[in-house]
Design a protein around this motif. Structure first.
Motif, mmCIF file in Angstrom:
data_model
loop_
_atom_site.group_PDB
_atom_site.id
_atom_site.type_symbol
_atom_site.label_atom_id
_atom_site.label_comp_id
_atom_site.label_asym_id
_atom_site.label_seq_id
_atom_site.Cartn_x
_atom_site.Cartn_y
_atom_site.Cartn_z
ATOM 1 N N LEU A 81 -2.065 -0.081 -1.288
ATOM 2 C CA LEU A 81 -3.514 0.070 -2.355
ATOM 3 C C LEU A 81 -4.075 0.836 -1.857
ATOM 4 O O LEU A 81 -4.772 2.109 -2.434
ATOM 5 N N LYS A 87 -7.186 0.992 -6.927
ATOM 6 C CA LYS A 87 -5.913 1.646 -7.686
ATOM 7 C C LYS A 87 -6.797 3.107 -6.019
ATOM 8 O O LYS A 87 -7.619 3.825 -6.165
ATOM 9 N N ASP A 88 -5.196 3.210 -5.537
ATOM 10 C CA ASP A 88 -5.054 4.634 -4.908
ATOM 11 C C ASP A 88 -6.747 4.706 -4.059
ATOM 12 O O ASP A 88 -7.588 5.965 -3.699
ATOM 13 N N SER A 101 -11.559 0.423 -8.409
ATOM 14 C CA SER A 101 -11.892 0.725 -10.510
ATOM 15 C C SER A 101 -10.837 -0.468 -10.744
ATOM 16 O O SER A 101 -10.149 -1.560 -11.197
#
Length: 377
Positions: free
Chosen positions: A31, A346-347, A351
């Protein structure tokens, strides 16, 4: 900067499970997060520190160092006061917080300004199935309940025909046919027992019978409307309870093993077996109370004890049955958590969608306030 995920060892007495495994370390790293694990976190579940390091986690014995920079703390049980106080304000805490009963833990998290998510509040909807810790842990608890019953019972479970004569099959009665109860039924059947079961939810009848057990219940109009929209059992009326108790009394006297699994979220466990029921059972019978932590389904059960009654009935009250099969319980629970974290990260960055129905249902504290309606009171 990547989201920092911390995992500490469980400090609650008797807790053998862990919140992350080497397998899920890799999922969390994928992740874009970093993972720091306190040394000894996986010892009770047979995951050595070296396996966490090999998976890409940093392992440290410095608790305050592990927690100081953490954006997210993953736990099995709620954090202790020392863990909570070491968190930075606004950190996210995720675990089985037992929020209805562990008021001090919730207050400490609120005071620290933590955003706390209770995994037991994850809604039972399709997209949240992979995060359903109640089901993953109850499944193993139901299995282990039968193993504990077989261990305490002085006879075998299957019918055996030998040259010296026939050994009768054990009669097992499972009270409550949720996830734990259904697994208990399946396991007892695999061991060769004659199994009966009861539940106040109408849908349970078909499930019980599909596993080869006989369903036992008072099937009146109240019974037909005894399930909430969320799939939980409703609190039954005193009149129904009296009728069910009469049926139970006549059935239980014939049983060798009884396993009780009834829980109602936010309330004490319903009393299913009274002292009179226990007194009616024959010497050598076994009762396993899976609800002992919530007050118990069985009169006379005691947390973390096996009570032997005057008439020779053993009442088994282990409070963490899933923890008695720790490696598998940890593996499933850690996957539940990894899926939940996927809603937040997220990334490599936080988020969070405040309107996500799963997050809204599971949130207990946020910005110094208790936000869960059921916990506020």
């Amino acid at each position: 900067m990547a989201v920092a995920i911390a995992v500490t060892r469980e400090r609650r007495e008797g807790e053998t499970r862990c919140a992350v495994t080497p397998e899920t370390v890799k999922k969390l790293l994928a992740l874009g997060a970093t993972v720091t694990v306190e040394a000894g976190t996986g010892t009770g579940s047979s995951f050595p520190d070296s396996e966490y390091e090999a998976a890409g986690a940093r392992v440290s014995s410095d608790l305050k160092g592990v927690l100081a920079g953490a954006d997210i703390l993953l736990k099995v049980r709620g954090p202790t006061a020392s863990e909570t106080s070491a968190l930075k304000s606004g950190a996210i805490v995720i675990g089985m917080l037992d929020a209805y009963r562990e008021k001090a833990t919730i207050e400490a998290l609120k005071g620290q300004g933590a955003t706390a998510f209770a995994m037991e509040f994850v809604p039972r909807i399709t997209r949240a199935q992979v995060m359903d810790v109640l089901s993953s842990q109850a499944n193993l608890a139901g299995y282990r309940a039968v193993i504990e019953a077989a261990h305490a019972y002085g006879r075998g479970f299957p019918m055996m025909m030998t040259a010296a004569g026939t050994v009768a099959a054990a009669k097992v009665f499972v009270m409550g046919a949720g996830v734990a109860g259904l697994q208990a039924i399946a396991t007892a059947r695999r061991l060769g027992a004659v199994v009966t079961a009861t539940d106040v939810r109408p849908a349970a009848k078909e499930q019980v019978e599909s596993l080869g057990a006989k369903f036992v219940a008072v099937e009146d109009e109240e019974f037909k409307a005894a399930e909430t929209a969320g799939g939980y059992a409703k609190q039954m009326s005193p009149e129904y309870q009296a009728k069910q108790a009469e049926l139970t009394a006549s059935h239980i006297v014939k049983q060798d093993v009884v396993i009780t699994t009834a829980l109602i979220p936010g309330r004490p466990a319903p009393r299913l077996i009274t002292a009179a029921h226990v007194a009616s059972m024959k010497a050598g019978s076994v009762i396993v109370d899976l609800a002992v932590e919530a007050g118990g389904n069985v009169e006379g059960s005691k947390p973390d004890e096996i009570v032997t009654t005057a008439n020779g009935v053993k009442i088994v009250g282990w409070s963490n049955l899933a923890g008695r099969i720790a490696a598998d319980a940890s593996a499933l629970y850690a996957r539940n958590l990894a899926a939940f974290v996927g809603l937040l990260v997220k990334d490599g960055e936080l988020s969070i969608d405040p309107e996500d129905e799963i997050l809204k249902a599971a949130a207990v504290t946020h910005k110094g306030e208790v936000v869960h309606e059921g916990v506020k009171g």
